[in-house]
Design an enzyme around this catalytic site. Sequence first.
Site, short mmCIF file in Angstrom:
data_model
loop_
_atom_site.label_atom_id
_atom_site.label_comp_id
_atom_site.label_asym_id
_atom_site.label_seq_id
_atom_site.Cartn_x
_atom_site.Cartn_y
_atom_site.Cartn_z
N TYR A 11 24.45 38.14 26.09
CA TYR A 11 23.44 38.51 27.09
C TYR A 11 23.83 39.78 27.85
CZ TYR A 11 20.48 34.58 26.10
OH TYR A 11 19.61 33.73 25.45
N HIS A 14 9.28 32.81 28.75
CA HIS A 14 10.66 32.53 28.34
C HIS A 14 11.67 33.09 29.33
CE1 HIS A 14 9.20 31.93 23.93
NE2 HIS A 14 8.94 30.91 24.69
N GLU A 54 3.04 43.63 9.94
CA GLU A 54 2.79 42.87 8.70
C GLU A 54 2.02 41.60 9.01
OE1 GLU A 54 7.04 40.46 8.87
OE2 GLU A 54 6.89 42.35 7.71
#
Length: 257
Positions: free
Chosen positions: A66, A132, A232
């Site tokens: 992190y 999150h 994609e």
Amino acid sequence: MTATARARTLVASAERMVVLTGAGMSAESGVPTFRGPAGLWKSFRPEELATPRAFARDPRLVWEWYAWRRSLVADCQPNPAHLALARFALEAPGRTTTVTQNVDGLHHRAARSVADDLGMSSPEPAFALEVHGAIHRDRCSGCARLVDTPAEVDATDATSLPRCDHCGHLMRPDVVWFGEPLDPDVIGAAFAAARAADLCLVVGTSALVHPAASVPDVTLRSGGIVVEVNLEPTPLSPRATSSVMGRAGELLPEILA
Ligand code: BV8
Ligand code: ZN
């Protein structure tokens, strides 16, 4: 009509829009995505490090990861995709809600800089719901106390890791790890925005991580449509009314113009 022009027409005629973003939104800012070769760190898959068990087993290793990501993100700037979305949200407050899986804080930074450019007092209408969490904040693993601007973490040895000055437990990044529940208020607000939206714009996500990945389905179930922007096809593409293949930094300024 090109796919981009069609997406732009669909977005222009939407009354309420919810936008779901993933790592692909920040790729052109230099933030590595999760899947694919860029996602690996020292041969660890993100799912191996972003878990409470990994932190319990080796907090120094998790903090080293992190700290690396934090310093990387600190040198990154919002890209034209973040800026176009912030401008779109600020020019029609209340019309757009952004939901992000990203913990890099780049949506907030874009909101502040565009609000300044537009001479607007509050960037808040362009702030994203960070389902999150956020990597630049610390949270105590014991009493959940938050530290907004934590000191730089020295992850060279376990004894130098940050500790809570209230209860002494180890501090951790204020992000949601796999197997941990999301903040019910934040994900609740995201689902409410998805239910109220007639269009869900999905940008740069592989749509594999739940419950965030089900935001577009909430809009579909309440009669809305999905427009997708990605390099994609994804598992979501078959359910999208328009799927525009390409880079978010090039396409969003056109689609949101
Ligand atoms: C929970 C924070 C329960 C940390 C993250 C249902 C079905 C299956 C599994 C589950 C399920 N429900 C729950 C699970 C388990 C799990 C899960 O979903 N697992 C997956 C792997 C199958 N979910 C959880 O554990 C969640 N918690 O369910 O708790 C609970 C309830 C009560 C009590 C106890 C427990 C928590 C999930 C959150 C984990 N934390 N991040 C950190 O960042 O370190 S997830 C993390 O990975 C990101 O936030 C993001 O969500 C995900 C990565 O996905 P993307 O962002 O989409 O990135 P990716 O690299 O995959 O794809 C990038 C895309 O962009 C690609 O498509 C690429 O083509 C495209 N792209 C690239 N460049 C560009 C581009 N597109 C456009 N332009 C470009 N330039
Ligand atoms: Zn504490």
